[in-house]
Motif scaffolding. Sequence first.
Motif, PDB file in Angstrom:
ATOM      1  N   TYR A 143     -10.073  17.389  26.285  1.00 21.20           N
ATOM      2  CA  TYR A 143      -9.863  15.910  26.286  1.00 21.20           C
ATOM      3  C   TYR A 143     -11.456  14.627  26.573  1.00 21.20           C
ATOM      4  CZ  TYR A 143      -7.850  11.515  27.925  1.00 21.20           C
ATOM      5  OH  TYR A 143      -6.924  10.206  28.847  1.00 21.20           O
ATOM      6  N   GLU A 144     -12.028  15.446  27.305  1.00 19.46           N
ATOM      7  CA  GLU A 144     -12.779  14.485  27.513  1.00 19.46           C
ATOM      8  C   GLU A 144     -14.392  14.189  26.915  1.00 19.46           C
ATOM      9  OE1 GLU A 144     -12.938  16.099  32.909  1.00 19.46           O
ATOM     10  OE2 GLU A 144     -15.002  16.629  31.653  1.00 19.46           O
ATOM     11  N   ALA A 145     -14.632  15.283  26.162  1.00 21.04           N
ATOM     12  CA  ALA A 145     -15.255  14.945  25.047  1.00 21.04           C
ATOM     13  C   ALA A 145     -14.350  14.511  23.482  1.00 21.04           C
ATOM     14  CB  ALA A 145     -15.589  16.869  23.886  1.00 21.04           C
ATOM     15  N   ALA A 146     -13.147  14.752  23.673  1.00 21.48           N
ATOM     16  CA  ALA A 146     -11.970  13.317  22.152  1.00 21.48           C
ATOM     17  C   ALA A 146     -12.659  12.375  22.637  1.00 21.48           C
ATOM     18  CB  ALA A 146     -11.456  13.968  22.091  1.00 21.48           C
ATOM     19  N   GLU A 147     -12.099  11.973  24.657  1.00 24.48           N
ATOM     20  CA  GLU A 147     -12.377  10.239  24.749  1.00 24.48           C
ATOM     21  C   GLU A 147     -13.785   9.922  24.342  1.00 24.48           C
ATOM     22  OE1 GLU A 147     -10.353   8.774  29.303  1.00 24.48           O
ATOM     23  OE2 GLU A 147     -11.430  10.179  29.212  1.00 24.48           O
ATOM     24  N   VAL A 152     -17.177   6.186  21.843  1.00 29.41           N
ATOM     25  CA  VAL A 152     -17.881   5.788  20.889  1.00 29.41           C
ATOM     26  C   VAL A 152     -17.717   4.956  19.449  1.00 29.41           C
ATOM     27  CG1 VAL A 152     -20.510   6.937  19.821  1.00 29.41           C
ATOM     28  CG2 VAL A 152     -19.894   7.173  22.228  1.00 29.41           C
ATOM     29  N   SER A 153     -17.054   6.058  18.755  1.00 28.72           N
ATOM     30  CA  SER A 153     -16.304   5.706  17.932  1.00 28.72           C
ATOM     31  C   SER A 153     -15.757   4.015  17.614  1.00 28.72           C
ATOM     32  CB  SER A 153     -14.856   6.563  17.372  1.00 28.72           C
ATOM     33  OG  SER A 153     -15.853   7.473  16.851  1.00 28.72           O
ATOM     34  N   GLU A 154     -14.568   3.951  18.624  1.00 24.09           N
ATOM     35  CA  GLU A 154     -14.282   2.875  19.009  1.00 24.09           C
ATOM     36  C   GLU A 154     -15.272   1.803  18.939  1.00 24.09           C
ATOM     37  OE1 GLU A 154      -9.621   3.488  20.663  1.00 24.09           O
ATOM     38  OE2 GLU A 154     -11.613   2.559  22.093  1.00 24.09           O
ATOM     39  N   ALA A 155     -16.495   1.819  19.306  1.00 28.54           N
ATOM     40  CA  ALA A 155     -17.702   0.799  19.502  1.00 28.54           C
ATOM     41  C   ALA A 155     -19.083   0.308  18.468  1.00 28.54           C
ATOM     42  CB  ALA A 155     -18.818   1.444  20.918  1.00 28.54           C
ATOM     43  N   MET A 156     -18.087   1.736  18.084  1.00 29.68           N
ATOM     44  CA  MET A 156     -19.304   1.902  16.757  1.00 29.68           C
ATOM     45  C   MET A 156     -18.479   0.987  15.429  1.00 29.68           C
ATOM     46  SD  MET A 156     -21.481   4.571  16.677  1.00 29.68           S
ATOM     47  CE  MET A 156     -22.543   4.544  15.278  1.00 29.68           C
ATOM     48  N   SER A 157     -17.328   0.940  15.676  1.00 34.36           N
ATOM     49  CA  SER A 157     -16.633   0.305  13.854  1.00 34.36           C
ATOM     50  C   SER A 157     -16.023  -0.225  14.498  1.00 34.36           C
ATOM     51  CB  SER A 157     -15.687   1.855  13.785  1.00 34.36           C
ATOM     52  OG  SER A 157     -14.397   1.926  14.849  1.00 34.36           O
ATOM     53  N   VAL A 159     -12.789  -0.497  15.887  1.00 32.65           N
ATOM     54  CA  VAL A 159     -11.375  -0.029  15.739  1.00 32.65           C
ATOM     55  C   VAL A 159     -10.399  -0.865  16.900  1.00 32.65           C
ATOM     56  CG1 VAL A 159     -10.014   1.169  15.749  1.00 32.65           C
ATOM     57  CG2 VAL A 159     -11.964   1.581  14.528  1.00 32.65           C
ATOM     58  N   GLY A 160      -9.464  -1.328  16.509  1.00 36.73           N
ATOM     59  CA  GLY A 160      -8.857  -2.190  17.805  1.00 36.73           C
ATOM     60  C   GLY A 160      -8.155  -0.422  19.392  1.00 36.73           C
ATOM     61  N   ASP A 161      -6.724  -0.785  20.193  1.00 37.29           N
ATOM     62  CA  ASP A 161      -6.518   0.135  20.488  1.00 37.29           C
ATOM     63  C   ASP A 161      -5.166   0.428  19.666  1.00 37.29           C
ATOM     64  OD1 ASP A 161      -6.950  -2.437  23.760  1.00 37.29           O
ATOM     65  OD2 ASP A 161      -7.893  -0.643  23.318  1.00 37.29           O
ATOM     66  N   GLU A 162      -4.510   0.226  18.256  1.00 40.69           N
ATOM     67  CA  GLU A 162      -3.728   1.020  18.339  1.00 40.69           C
ATOM     68  C   GLU A 162      -3.825   2.198  17.533  1.00 40.69           C
ATOM     69  OE1 GLU A 162      -2.100  -1.721  15.378  1.00 40.69           O
ATOM     70  OE2 GLU A 162      -2.037  -3.254  16.712  1.00 40.69           O
ATOM     71  N   MET A 163      -5.520   2.599  17.373  1.00 42.45           N
ATOM     72  CA  MET A 163      -5.546   3.530  16.785  1.00 42.45           C
ATOM     73  C   MET A 163      -5.985   4.381  18.001  1.00 42.45           C
ATOM     74  SD  MET A 163      -5.420   3.510  13.557  1.00 42.45           S
ATOM     75  CE  MET A 163      -5.459   5.333  13.302  1.00 42.45           C
ATOM     76  N   ALA A 164      -6.333   3.746  18.972  1.00 47.08           N
ATOM     77  CA  ALA A 164      -6.631   4.799  20.130  1.00 47.08           C
ATOM     78  C   ALA A 164      -5.835   5.644  20.944  1.00 47.08           C
ATOM     79  CB  ALA A 164      -7.803   4.180  21.697  1.00 47.08           C
TER      80      ALA A 164
END
Length: 287
Positions: A143-147, A152-157, A159-164
């Motif tokens: 979980y911590e690794a996925a989080e 990082v992915s959200e910051a780079m791409s 992407v909004g909060d909906e996919m997260a």
Amino acid sequence: MGILSRTSYVIRSKINSILNRAEDPTETLDYSYEQMRDELQDVKQGIADLTTQKKRLEIQKRRLEENVEKHNEQAREAVQQDRDDLARKALEKKKSKMNQIEDLETQIAELQNTQDQLVDKKDELQSRIDEFKTKKETMKARYEAAEASTRVSEAMSGVGDEMADVSRSIERAEERTEEMEARSQAMDELQDSGAFDDALSDEDEIDRELQSGRTDREVDAELETLRAELGKESAESDDGGDAAVDADADVEADADADPAVDAEDVSDEEVEAELEELQQEESDNSK
């Protein structure tokens, strides 16, 4: 969909979103682990209490065995003194103590069986807790690794909060499912651990009367056997002299002269007949 329904749906969605963001799955896993450990401690305490109860019954059983031996000696001495009334009382007490010993042995065996089952359940629960701990630490690391990867992915791409939220909902559902499965299995183990069987007897009045009659017949049979054994020993010890003959004659004379003895013996015709037969055999053997 009406305005109130839409409003309610939006409010529930917002609340659920807030709870999802506020919930820390690692804390939930740690809490579940502590709950399972508390349940294991309860099982261990139950085993300790059961063992204590079994030891108490074993101590009580040893005391009853000592009383049985004491009543047996009392019966022998009473017969030697020609006190069959006292011998009967001693044998009745002995029989009662032996019945109590049998009941205690049954209870002790049942407690031992329950204790063995609880120990097996405890070991199995301990194994499941250890397995859950390993999975918990693995899930927390995942979980911590996925989080971190998601952030990082959200910051780079961008992407909004909906996919997260979708990803976290799936992870949360998986974690909750595994948690509930582990908890359900732990509760099943505790429920299957068993309980004390009721040690109280369910005999009715007729059963007790029948048991009393069986006890009287067993006492009479044992009393007759004891008389025969003592009569044989007396005959063997009196072969070398005439002093015992005089003593037996005095005892018979005393018994004939004592009206209290005759009155007491006449109340039980079978005992009277057996006493006369025993005295006649002793007299014949002495001659």
